[in-house]
Design a protein around this motif. Structure first.
Motif, PDB file in Angstrom:
ATOM      1  N   ALA A 169       0.834  -1.194   0.000  1.00 33.52           N
ATOM      2  CA  ALA A 169       0.000   0.000   0.000  1.00 33.52           C
ATOM      3  C   ALA A 169       0.874   1.251   0.000  1.00 33.52           C
ATOM      4  N   PRO A 170       0.721   2.134  -0.988  1.00 29.27           N
ATOM      5  CA  PRO A 170       1.534   3.347  -1.020  1.00 29.27           C
ATOM      6  C   PRO A 170       0.969   4.406  -0.075  1.00 29.27           C
ATOM      7  N   LEU A 171       1.761   5.362   0.265  1.00 25.55           N
ATOM      8  CA  LEU A 171       1.321   6.485   1.069  1.00 25.55           C
ATOM      9  C   LEU A 171       0.376   7.363   0.246  1.00 25.55           C
ATOM     10  N   ILE A 172      -0.714   7.821   0.885  1.00 25.81           N
ATOM     11  CA  ILE A 172      -1.631   8.772   0.259  1.00 25.81           C
ATOM     12  C   ILE A 172      -1.290  10.169   0.782  1.00 25.81           C
ATOM     13  N   VAL A 173      -0.968  11.088  -0.109  1.00 21.05           N
ATOM     14  CA  VAL A 173      -0.630  12.461   0.270  1.00 21.05           C
ATOM     15  C   VAL A 173      -1.837  13.352  -0.014  1.00 21.05           C
ATOM     16  N   PHE A 174      -2.333  14.022   1.022  1.00 25.17           N
ATOM     17  CA  PHE A 174      -3.530  14.859   0.905  1.00 25.17           C
ATOM     18  C   PHE A 174      -3.124  16.316   0.673  1.00 25.17           C
ATOM     19  N   LEU A 175      -3.710  16.917  -0.372  1.00 27.67           N
ATOM     20  CA  LEU A 175      -3.389  18.289  -0.783  1.00 27.67           C
ATOM     21  C   LEU A 175      -4.649  19.137  -0.650  1.00 27.67           C
ATOM     22  N   HIS A 176      -4.622  20.104   0.244  1.00 27.71           N
ATOM     23  CA  HIS A 176      -5.841  20.827   0.596  1.00 27.71           C
ATOM     24  C   HIS A 176      -6.214  21.900  -0.421  1.00 27.71           C
ATOM     25  N   GLU A 177      -7.405  22.455  -0.243  1.00 28.95           N
ATOM     26  CA  GLU A 177      -7.968  23.478  -1.118  1.00 28.95           C
ATOM     27  C   GLU A 177      -7.295  24.834  -0.909  1.00 28.95           C
ATOM     28  N   GLY A 178      -7.761  25.846  -1.664  1.00 28.80           N
ATOM     29  CA  GLY A 178      -7.161  27.169  -1.630  1.00 28.80           C
ATOM     30  C   GLY A 178      -7.310  27.912  -0.329  1.00 28.80           C
ATOM     31  N   LEU A 179      -8.298  27.576   0.476  1.00 31.04           N
ATOM     32  CA  LEU A 179      -8.442  28.154   1.817  1.00 31.04           C
ATOM     33  C   LEU A 179      -8.303  27.098   2.896  1.00 31.04           C
ATOM     34  N   GLY A 180      -7.773  25.933   2.542  1.00 31.19           N
ATOM     35  CA  GLY A 180      -7.732  24.808   3.466  1.00 31.19           C
ATOM     36  C   GLY A 180      -6.462  24.750   4.295  1.00 31.19           C
ATOM     37  N   SER A 181      -6.363  23.662   5.053  1.00 34.07           N
ATOM     38  CA  SER A 181      -5.212  23.405   5.915  1.00 34.07           C
ATOM     39  C   SER A 181      -5.295  21.954   6.353  1.00 34.07           C
ATOM     40  N   ARG A 182      -4.302  21.530   7.095  1.00 43.31           N
ATOM     41  CA  ARG A 182      -4.351  20.167   7.639  1.00 43.31           C
ATOM     42  C   ARG A 182      -5.629  19.948   8.441  1.00 43.31           C
ATOM     43  N   SER A 183      -5.959  20.880   9.329  1.00 41.52           N
ATOM     44  CA  SER A 183      -7.107  20.674  10.220  1.00 41.52           C
ATOM     45  C   SER A 183      -8.442  20.754   9.501  1.00 41.52           C
ATOM     46  N   MET A 184      -8.514  21.478   8.386  1.00 42.01           N
ATOM     47  CA  MET A 184      -9.801  21.642   7.713  1.00 42.01           C
ATOM     48  C   MET A 184     -10.270  20.382   6.997  1.00 42.01           C
TER      49      MET A 184
END
Length: 270
Positions: free
Chosen positions: A32-47
């Motif tokens: 299983a590869p790592l999934i990298v999450f890329l947030h939206e233009g007003l997002g962040s890790r917590s959002m």
């Protein structure tokens, strides 16, 4: 694992990146590869809230969630820093590779991007195809639509006149850095020329593109344009998911349907 910080060199200075590694509830599936999450233009890790963990649990893969420079608890924009028309390219070609290198992340990875993060995922997959095993993009932008710009203008009014600024401040150390970095460049008079369609054919991995039918920031032409620019092949399929009763945030409006679709897509192509 708890929230951590790592420093990377970028734009002739050192920036601190807020990030968090996620482990699935069950044992990680073999390969299983790592999934990298890329947030939206007003997002962040917590959002992202709990969605990344839910998806990692469903597919049996580890995850990495981070806040880009200017967002969340990461280093804010400098006082005199203004993003250019290439700001998503710089995130795809400079920040993301530097972060993965600093964290010693094995490649290839899966990318999971939302909105601006979806565009960044497409660009990274196109420019460094050997480093990407697959990609899922939610409400990505491949061109600028007048329809979406009207919503971005409305967001500016809301930020200045409603509780939007207060709500966003819960997720960003410097909320003005996050908002104006995004809003100013999207409403720049030259930004309507921004277009990445010519770069999409270089993507060499399985790709799932998702769009809500009620998205105020983009029409179905965003993902249908991906399918035209980058036709599906046996080894590198392009699949589209059009979600009814869904706005700009499929991970919030239709999380169960989205997780089921991603789980099935990754099972077929991982």
């Amino acid at each position: 694992m708890s929230i951590q910080f790592v420093e990377i060199p970028w734009r002739e200075r050192t920036v601190r990146i807020e990030h968090e590694f996620l482990s699935p509830a069950q044992r990680v599936e073999a390969g299983a590869p790592l999934i990298v999450f890329l947030h939206e233009g007003l997002g962040s890790r917590s959002m992202w809230r709990d969605f990344p963990q839910r998806l990692c649990d469903a597919v049996g893969a580890p995850g990495l969630v981070y806040s880009r420079p200017g967002y969340g608890r990461s280093t804010p924009r400098a006082a005199d820093e203004h993003w250019g028309l290439d700001f998503m390219h710089r995130q795809a070609d400079e920040v993301l590779p530097a972060l993965l290198d600093a964290l010693d992340v094995p490649r290839p990875v899966w990318l999971f991007g939302h909105s601006d993060g979806g565009s960044i995922a497409l660009l990274h997959a196109a420019h460094q195809p050997q480093r990407v095993a697959g990609a899922v993009v939610l409400a990505p932008h491949i061109r600028v639509e007048a329809f979406g710009l009207a919503s971005i203008r409305a967001a500016r009014v809301a930020y200045e006149t409603t509780e939007l600024r207060s709500r966003l401040s819960r997720h960003h150390d410097d909320v003005d850095s996050a908002f104006w970095g995004w809003n100013d460049i999207w409403l720049h008079p030259d930004f309507p020329t921004w277009n990445i369609e010519a770069e999409l054919p270089a993507i060499a991995c399985p790709l799932l593109a998702v769009q809500g039918l009620d998205d105020p920031y983009g029409t179905l032409e965003q993902i249908r344009g991906i399918a035209r620019a980058r036709p599906s092949t046996t080894r590198a399929p392009t699949e589209l998911l059009e979600l009814p009763a869904c706005g700009h945030d499929p991970q919030r409006d239709q999380p169960d349907a989205l997780i089921a679709a991603v789980q099935a897509f990754m099972a077929r192509h991982r």
